[in-house]
Design a protein around this motif. Structure first.
Motif, PDB file in Angstrom:
ATOM      1  N   ALA A  76       3.315   3.767  17.466  1.00  0.00           N
ATOM      2  CA  ALA A  76       3.470   3.378  16.073  1.00  0.00           C
ATOM      3  C   ALA A  76       2.906   4.482  15.180  1.00  0.00           C
ATOM      4  CB  ALA A  76       2.752   2.058  15.807  1.00  0.00           C
ATOM      5  N   ARG A  77       3.445   4.578  13.953  1.00  0.00           N
ATOM      6  CA  ARG A  77       2.987   5.604  13.012  1.00  0.00           C
ATOM      7  C   ARG A  77       1.964   5.007  12.052  1.00  0.00           C
ATOM      8  NH1 ARG A  77       4.841   7.183   7.857  1.00  0.00           N
ATOM      9  NH2 ARG A  77       6.710   5.879   8.067  1.00  0.00           N
ATOM     10  N   LEU A  78       0.755   5.558  12.087  1.00  0.00           N
ATOM     11  CA  LEU A  78      -0.299   5.095  11.188  1.00  0.00           C
ATOM     12  C   LEU A  78      -0.057   5.710   9.809  1.00  0.00           C
ATOM     13  CD1 LEU A  78      -2.947   3.500  10.817  1.00  0.00           C
ATOM     14  CD2 LEU A  78      -4.176   5.583  11.465  1.00  0.00           C
ATOM     15  N   VAL A  79       0.333   4.874   8.850  1.00  0.00           N
ATOM     16  CA  VAL A  79       0.641   5.332   7.500  1.00  0.00           C
ATOM     17  C   VAL A  79      -0.629   5.656   6.735  1.00  0.00           C
ATOM     18  CG1 VAL A  79       1.694   4.680   5.295  1.00  0.00           C
ATOM     19  CG2 VAL A  79       2.785   4.012   7.459  1.00  0.00           C
ATOM     20  N   CYS A  80      -1.636   4.801   6.879  1.00  0.00           N
ATOM     21  CA  CYS A  80      -2.890   5.017   6.152  1.00  0.00           C
ATOM     22  C   CYS A  80      -3.984   4.182   6.806  1.00  0.00           C
ATOM     23  CB  CYS A  80      -2.755   4.622   4.679  1.00  0.00           C
ATOM     24  SG  CYS A  80      -2.455   2.852   4.401  1.00  0.00           S
ATOM     25  N   GLY A  81      -5.234   4.528   6.488  1.00  0.00           N
ATOM     26  CA  GLY A  81      -6.379   3.718   6.876  1.00  0.00           C
ATOM     27  C   GLY A  81      -6.767   3.856   8.330  1.00  0.00           C
ATOM     28  N   GLY A  82      -7.582   2.874   8.760  1.00  0.00           N
ATOM     29  CA  GLY A  82      -8.026   2.832  10.144  1.00  0.00           C
ATOM     30  C   GLY A  82      -9.345   3.514  10.406  1.00  0.00           C
ATOM     31  N   ALA A  84      -5.416  -0.622   7.442  1.00  0.00           N
ATOM     32  CA  ALA A  84      -4.462   0.219   8.183  1.00  0.00           C
ATOM     33  C   ALA A  84      -3.059  -0.367   8.086  1.00  0.00           C
ATOM     34  CB  ALA A  84      -4.883   0.332   9.647  1.00  0.00           C
ATOM     35  N   ILE A  85      -2.084   0.505   7.873  1.00  0.00           N
ATOM     36  CA  ILE A  85      -0.674   0.118   7.891  1.00  0.00           C
ATOM     37  C   ILE A  85       0.020   0.934   8.973  1.00  0.00           C
ATOM     38  CG2 ILE A  85       1.497   0.017   6.618  1.00  0.00           C
ATOM     39  CD1 ILE A  85      -0.132  -0.112   4.036  1.00  0.00           C
ATOM     40  N   PHE A  86       0.701   0.236   9.869  1.00  0.00           N
ATOM     41  CA  PHE A  86       1.496   0.895  10.906  1.00  0.00           C
ATOM     42  C   PHE A  86       2.982   0.702  10.596  1.00  0.00           C
ATOM     43  CE2 PHE A  86      -2.385   0.626  13.497  1.00  0.00           C
ATOM     44  CZ  PHE A  86      -2.354   1.870  14.129  1.00  0.00           C
ATOM     45  N   GLY A 103      -0.105   1.162  -1.640  1.00  0.00           N
ATOM     46  CA  GLY A 103      -0.816   1.094  -2.912  1.00  0.00           C
ATOM     47  C   GLY A 103      -1.817  -0.040  -2.939  1.00  0.00           C
ATOM     48  N   MET A 104      -1.447  -1.168  -2.351  1.00  0.00           N
ATOM     49  CA  MET A 104      -2.361  -2.301  -2.279  1.00  0.00           C
ATOM     50  C   MET A 104      -3.563  -1.963  -1.407  1.00  0.00           C
ATOM     51  SD  MET A 104      -2.742  -5.358  -3.432  1.00  0.00           S
ATOM     52  CE  MET A 104      -3.521  -6.949  -3.131  1.00  0.00           C
ATOM     53  N   ALA A 105      -3.329  -1.300  -0.292  1.00  0.00           N
ATOM     54  CA  ALA A 105      -4.424  -0.925   0.604  1.00  0.00           C
ATOM     55  C   ALA A 105      -5.409  -0.003  -0.104  1.00  0.00           C
ATOM     56  CB  ALA A 105      -3.872  -0.254   1.855  1.00  0.00           C
ATOM     57  N   ALA A 106      -4.882   0.894  -0.935  1.00  0.00           N
ATOM     58  CA  ALA A 106      -5.746   1.845  -1.636  1.00  0.00           C
ATOM     59  C   ALA A 106      -6.622   1.160  -2.678  1.00  0.00           C
ATOM     60  CB  ALA A 106      -4.896   2.928  -2.296  1.00  0.00           C
ATOM     61  N   ALA A 107      -6.218  -0.026  -3.129  1.00  0.00           N
ATOM     62  CA  ALA A 107      -6.969  -0.734  -4.168  1.00  0.00           C
ATOM     63  C   ALA A 107      -8.143  -1.536  -3.621  1.00  0.00           C
ATOM     64  CB  ALA A 107      -6.028  -1.671  -4.925  1.00  0.00           C
ATOM     65  N   VAL A 108      -8.247  -1.664  -2.297  1.00  0.00           N
ATOM     66  CA  VAL A 108      -9.307  -2.463  -1.686  1.00  0.00           C
ATOM     67  C   VAL A 108     -10.649  -1.744  -1.847  1.00  0.00           C
ATOM     68  CG1 VAL A 108     -10.178  -3.418   0.478  1.00  0.00           C
ATOM     69  CG2 VAL A 108      -7.743  -3.538  -0.057  1.00  0.00           C
ATOM     70  N   THR A 109     -11.663  -2.501  -2.256  1.00  0.00           N
ATOM     71  CA  THR A 109     -13.010  -1.936  -2.420  1.00  0.00           C
ATOM     72  C   THR A 109     -14.011  -2.731  -1.597  1.00  0.00           C
ATOM     73  OG1 THR A 109     -13.288  -3.306  -4.407  1.00  0.00           O
ATOM     74  CG2 THR A 109     -12.604  -1.022  -4.727  1.00  0.00           C
ATOM     75  N   ALA A 160       6.183  -8.615  -2.995  1.00  0.00           N
ATOM     76  CA  ALA A 160       6.153  -9.154  -1.631  1.00  0.00           C
ATOM     77  C   ALA A 160       5.256  -8.305  -0.745  1.00  0.00           C
ATOM     78  CB  ALA A 160       7.569  -9.206  -1.055  1.00  0.00           C
ATOM     79  N   ALA A 161       5.328  -6.993  -0.900  1.00  0.00           N
ATOM     80  CA  ALA A 161       4.492  -6.088  -0.100  1.00  0.00           C
ATOM     81  C   ALA A 161       3.022  -6.240  -0.469  1.00  0.00           C
ATOM     82  CB  ALA A 161       4.945  -4.652  -0.317  1.00  0.00           C
ATOM     83  N   MET A 162       2.726  -6.319  -1.755  1.00  0.00           N
ATOM     84  CA  MET A 162       1.335  -6.448  -2.174  1.00  0.00           C
ATOM     85  C   MET A 162       0.749  -7.798  -1.755  1.00  0.00           C
ATOM     86  SD  MET A 162       1.121  -4.541  -5.876  1.00  0.00           S
ATOM     87  CE  MET A 162       2.473  -5.446  -6.632  1.00  0.00           C
ATOM     88  N   THR A 163       1.554  -8.860  -1.840  1.00  0.00           N
ATOM     89  CA  THR A 163       1.083 -10.172  -1.412  1.00  0.00           C
ATOM     90  C   THR A 163       0.803 -10.187   0.081  1.00  0.00           C
ATOM     91  OG1 THR A 163       2.347 -11.237  -3.185  1.00  0.00           O
ATOM     92  CG2 THR A 163       1.622 -12.633  -1.359  1.00  0.00           C
ATOM     93  N   THR A 164       1.721  -9.633   0.862  1.00  0.00           N
ATOM     94  CA  THR A 164       1.537  -9.575   2.311  1.00  0.00           C
ATOM     95  C   THR A 164       0.311  -8.750   2.666  1.00  0.00           C
ATOM     96  OG1 THR A 164       3.924  -9.764   2.645  1.00  0.00           O
ATOM     97  CG2 THR A 164       2.618  -8.946   4.489  1.00  0.00           C
ATOM     98  N   MET A 165       0.201  -7.574   2.072  1.00  0.00           N
ATOM     99  CA  MET A 165      -0.952  -6.719   2.354  1.00  0.00           C
ATOM    100  C   MET A 165      -2.233  -7.372   1.857  1.00  0.00           C
ATOM    101  SD  MET A 165      -1.410  -3.979   4.016  1.00  0.00           S
ATOM    102  CE  MET A 165      -2.825  -2.971   4.451  1.00  0.00           C
ATOM    103  N   GLY A 166      -2.135  -8.153   0.804  1.00  0.00           N
ATOM    104  CA  GLY A 166      -3.306  -8.860   0.306  1.00  0.00           C
ATOM    105  C   GLY A 166      -3.857  -9.855   1.301  1.00  0.00           C
TER     106      GLY A 166
END
Length: 503
Positions: free
Chosen positions: A366-372, A388-390, A325-331, A286-292
């Protein structure tokens, strides 16, 4: 090393564009042109004319003549059905070139262009589906209610000249969702592609001619909203405007349509929620689909991207870890490279807008978890930003309220079903929603409670034969299916006496 798209120009057949008026490709009357700069490299790749008022007048006049005096609205159903099916096949036959032209337009990578909702195949299916409605353009016969013996009959007739104004993020599907029902109903059309995705649309229009669509039935004006779009939406001989784009422009079109009471169909974006319960079949998926939806392909530049994740506290940390993990896979990179999975933001203005929202999210707590951040090296000239994930987002924050149109996900915690529904509906938009649970009773409860046009259960997809559109400020009307087809028609009542008695 600097990223360049120049080697792909000849391979995909990219050349300068033209206007199409009454079957003739031509330059703009003023000679002005728009130079297309690729969002991944900043290179100038090709140009096309900027249509002024006189050019729009000519295009609308050609469509008006083709509707009022031409054969298209009166064509036999069987012939129109065969033509639309023929066009669908031509799209499939030319899919490789069209995908390449789209990559040169908006940078959507070839790796994503086969995903169904953004594929050429989906556009072809939309034309095939609406071809099936051509011989079903029917009305009703009703018995007399009072007076003499008579029948009340209703007829559905094509609405007239349609202005189809397209966005840049999904030119294949949106071209089909507007032109397929309009042409199936017997309307004529003036198309205005986005100035950021013009060349793929011009090729799609060329293929309509190859399929046998008569001159004047489909015309094309290219250029930005001002002057081209303005001239089109204000034109007194346009009967309907069909638009997909921002809410602000949609409101402007409604105001412009008031003078002649044009019919309008508007799809205006969203702030769609995904709701994840602890009993979801697979929280990680569900998380990977949403982030996708927020990252892959168009980098969150999609109206129905699920940019708010409402996650039960019991699985909140699990969801964020999988999304990260999904965000890290983006190229990113050359869209013709099979290893590239996501596009740049469409232009520098949009890049700065997204970066501004990321700054706003941090400033509001908000807490920036990654990206941005922007990537460097060969990607530094492109409009790229890392996903970016908040976390620890409150639904009142700007990043949870406004449509960012970029790779930014806001994750909001909830404790129970009632709170999840309240948070999901606490938005000015209502385009889509995702629901992840194994409880079928909950599925039915929440599907009724959520104020959104399309609800995806344990996944999300778009089909050519079902309605798509939104509640509230996500738009007016639907695209896809019978409701879309009927929106390109007018309903007429005929009272027919069957005796000499007065009615």
């Amino acid at each position: 090393m600097t990223l360049t798209l120049q080697p792909h120009r000849d391979v995909v057949g990219l050349s300068d564009g033209s206007l199409l008026v009454d079957g003739q490709w031509r330059a703009a009357s003023s000679g002005r042109s728009w130079t297309h700069q690729h969002p991944a490299s900043g290179e100038s790749l090709a140009s096309f004319p900027i249509a002024e008022q006189v050019d729009v007048d000519a295009a609308v006049g050609a469509a008006r003549k083709a509707f009022d005096d031409g054969s298209w609205p009166h064509m036999r159903a069987g012939e129109r059905i065969r033509l639309l099916h023929r066009y669908g096949q031509l799209l499939r036959d030319n899919a490789d070139q069209l995908r390449g032209l789209q990559a040169m337009d908006n940078g959507v990578p070839l790796s994503f262009a086969g995903v169904y909702a953004t594929s050429v195949g989906a556009a072809a299916d939309v034309f095939d589906h609406h071809a099936g409605w051509v011989d079903k353009l029917g009305g009703q016969t009703l018995p007399g209610y009072q007076g003499g013996e008579h029948l009340a009959m209703t007829l559905r007739e094509p609405i007239g000249v349609v202005a189809a104004i397209l966005p840049w993020n999904a030119p294949f599907l949106l071209f089909a969702q507007k032109l397929a029902p309009a042409l199936a109903a017997g309307c004529t059309v003036v198309v205005k592609p986005s100035e950021f995705a013009t060349f793929s649309v011009l090729r799609m229009v060329e293929l309509l001619g190859e399929a046998g669509v008569p001159d004047g039935v489909v015309n094309v004006v290219t250029g930005p909203g001002e002057p081209t779009g303005e001239a089109l939406i204000n034109h007194p001989q346009v009967d309907k405007v069909s638009f997909t784009g921002s809410r602000e422009i949609g409101k402007h079109i409604v105001r412009a349509s008031a003078g002649t009471l044009k019919r309008v169909s508007l799809e205006l974006g969203g702030k769609s929620p995904t709701i994840v319960f602890p009993d979801a079949p697979d929280v990680g998926l569900a998380a990977m689909t949403t982030m996708g939806t927020v990252t892959m392909g168009v980098s969150g530049q999609a109206c129905v991207a699920h940019t708010r994740a409402l996650v039960h506290r019991d699985v909140y940390d699990q969801f964020i870890a999988a999304a990260q993990g999904m965000a890290a896979a983006v190229t990113y990179g050359d869209p013709f490279d099979a290893g590239v999975l996501a596009s740049p933001l469409i232009n520098e203005k949009q890049l700065n807008k997204v970066l501004g929202y990321i700054d706003k999210g941090r400033a509001e707590g908000a807490r920036l978890v990654c990206g941005g951040e922007r990537p460097d090296g060969e990607l530094s000239a492109g409009n790229f930003v890392r996903p970016a994930i908040f976390a620890e987002v409150d639904n009142s924050m700007t990043i949870a309220r406004e449509e960012i149109f970029g790779p930014v996900l806001s994750v909001i915690a909830f404790d129970d079903e009632d709170e999840a529904v309240r948070l999901a509906n606490d938005t000015e938009y209502g385009l889509g929603a995702g629901l992840y649970t194994s409880d079928v009773k909950r599925v039915f409860r929440l599907s009724r409670a959520l104020r959104a046009g399309t609800i995806g259960v344990n996944g999300f997809q778009i089909e050519p034969h079902v309605p798509f559109g939104g509640y509230k400020q996500s738009g007016i009307g639907r695209e896809g299916g019978q409701s879309a087809f009927e929106s390109y028609t007018e309903l007429k009542t005929v009272m027919l006496p069957v005796t000499d008695e007065l009615m």
